[in-house]
Design an enzyme around this catalytic site. Structure first.
Site, short mmCIF file in Angstrom:
data_model
loop_
_atom_site.label_atom_id
_atom_site.label_comp_id
_atom_site.label_asym_id
_atom_site.label_seq_id
_atom_site.Cartn_x
_atom_site.Cartn_y
_atom_site.Cartn_z
N ASP A 40 6.88 27.75 30.96
CA ASP A 40 7.03 27.88 32.42
C ASP A 40 6.45 26.70 33.18
OD1 ASP A 40 7.89 29.15 34.70
OD2 ASP A 40 6.08 30.37 34.92
N HIS A 57 13.28 20.55 33.76
CA HIS A 57 13.80 21.24 32.56
C HIS A 57 14.02 20.25 31.42
CE1 HIS A 57 14.04 24.92 34.72
NE2 HIS A 57 15.07 24.59 35.49
N LEU A 151 8.70 27.47 8.99
CA LEU A 151 8.57 28.10 10.31
C LEU A 151 9.88 28.77 10.74
CD1 LEU A 151 6.76 28.17 13.02
CD2 LEU A 151 8.19 26.25 13.74
C1 IPE Z 1 9.68 33.33 32.58
O1 IPE Z 1 9.51 32.44 33.61
C2 IPE Z 1 10.94 33.04 31.84
C3 IPE Z 1 10.98 31.77 31.11
C4 IPE Z 1 10.03 30.88 31.03
C5 IPE Z 1 12.19 31.54 30.40
P1 IPE Z 1 10.01 32.75 35.09
O2 IPE Z 1 9.72 31.54 35.87
O3 IPE Z 1 11.41 33.22 35.06
O4 IPE Z 1 9.08 33.97 35.50
P2 IPE Z 1 8.59 34.46 36.91
O5 IPE Z 1 9.80 34.65 37.77
O6 IPE Z 1 7.69 33.40 37.45
O7 IPE Z 1 7.86 35.73 36.63
C1 IPE Z 2 10.64 27.56 33.13
O1 IPE Z 2 10.38 26.81 34.27
C2 IPE Z 2 12.08 27.47 32.68
C3 IPE Z 2 12.84 28.71 32.89
C4 IPE Z 2 12.42 29.80 33.46
C5 IPE Z 2 14.18 28.71 32.42
P1 IPE Z 2 10.75 27.32 35.71
O2 IPE Z 2 12.16 26.89 36.03
O3 IPE Z 2 10.51 28.77 35.86
O4 IPE Z 2 9.74 26.49 36.58
P2 IPE Z 2 8.89 27.03 37.81
O5 IPE Z 2 8.17 28.25 37.34
O6 IPE Z 2 9.85 27.31 38.91
O7 IPE Z 2 7.96 25.91 38.11
MG MG Z 3 8.88 29.85 36.35
#
Ligand code: IPE
Ligand code: IPE
Ligand code: MG
Length: 262
Positions: A40, A57, A151
């Site tokens: 995240d 990303h 793994l």
């Molecule tokens: C969780 O992150 C899902 C992934 C990292 C794939 P999100 O960014 O979607 O979660 P919330 O919305 O902050 O809880």
């Molecule tokens: C995690 O990063 C990737 C996915 C959830 C797919 P985010 O896209 O949630 O990045 P933030 O949390 O908005 O910074």
């Molecule tokens: Mg996120």
């Protein structure tokens, strides 16, 4: 050495940079078997640099590469990475498309190295609802790597812990209605066997970067006794040093599983 140990004990972040020290502090015979990571913070990382979310990303894929390599090197059994949740469809279509494209690109580029490192790749989640290109890339990666014995890399895609449980309950219901299973015999082992992670140990440690302190529908059943390791480091900045730091911290935890201190 003594100063470093004291810093480590105090949780002083200065020791972060010292990979050699972390490696020497790590007991390779007591590593977690299963590490789970919520990847995240990509969007916020990009935003801070004045860049579009896609930039974050893409940078996050580099972190994934390094963490997968290090996990294989350490000899972990399972690494589960949360790449796309059942709730992430709420994002703009353009972002969803970019995430799916990055997945396909990652699998195409990495599958040779993954196989060289004896890693098997599996997808966990409602895979049938993913775009065709993603399903095809996952099928190829699975086919090519399924006999590898090192793994196991679980990529959680269109994954939701609640959906996983709903699907398990439905499948168990079918077996009951066919007369193959007595409801009285349903136990924790049977439920585990109907999850996407059937046959795998539960995660020993859950890592969540980005400074958010929640599980976001990840591995709800499997996390029952998992140790949490939270950091404000954003996923695109997450490097092997952070994984090593998590492993060293993990070895300092006292896991009681409801019992008493060892
Ligand atoms: C969780 O992150 C899902 C992934 C990292 C794939 P999100 O960014 O979607 O979660 P919330 O919305 O902050 O809880
Ligand atoms: C995690 O990063 C990737 C996915 C959830 C797919 P985010 O896209 O949630 O990045 P933030 O949390 O908005 O910074
Ligand atoms: Mg996120």
């Amino acid at each position: 050495m003594l100063k470093k140990l004291v810093n480590l004990w105090r949780g002083n972040k200065d020791f972060n940079q010292d990979e050699a020290f972390l490696r020497s502090a790590l007991d390779l015979s007591r590593l977690p078997r299963h590490v789970a990571i919520i990847m995240d913070g990509n969007g916020r990382w990009a935003h801070r640099r004045g860049m579009p979310r896609a930039y974050g990303h893409r940078a996050g894929v580099e972190s994934l590469r390094e963490v997968v390599r290090t996990s294989a090197e350490l000899g972990l059994d399972v690494l589960t990475v949360y790449a796309f949740s059942t709730e992430n469809w709420k994002r703009p279509q353009e972002e969803v498309d970019i995430l799916m494209d990055l997945l396909v690109e990652y699998l195409h580029k990495e599958i040779d190295e993954l196989c060289t490192n004896n890693i098997s790749v599996r997808a966990i989640g409602r895979i049938k609802d993913l775009p065709l290109s993603a399903r095809e890339a996952l099928a190829v990666a699975w086919q090519r790597s399924k006999d590898n014995t090192g793994l196991t890399l679980n990529i959680a895609l269109n994954y939701g812990g609640r959906t996983e449980l709903v699907e398990a309950v439905k499948s168990i219901g079918v077996e009951v209605s066919k007369g193959n299973l007595d409801p009285g015999d349903i136990d924790e082992k049977i439920i585990s066997d109907y999850l996407y992670t059937a046959g795998q140990p539960d995660p020993d440690i859950l890592i969540r970067p980005s400074g958010d302190y929640r599980v976001s529908n990840f591995l709800l059943w499997q996390l029952a006794y998992t140790e949490f390791w939270l950091t404000t480091v954003m996923w695109p900045d997450f490097r092997r040093i952070h994984l090593l730091q998590a492993m060293v911290d993990f070895q300092r935890r006292d896991r009681r599983f409801g019992g008493l201190k060892k």
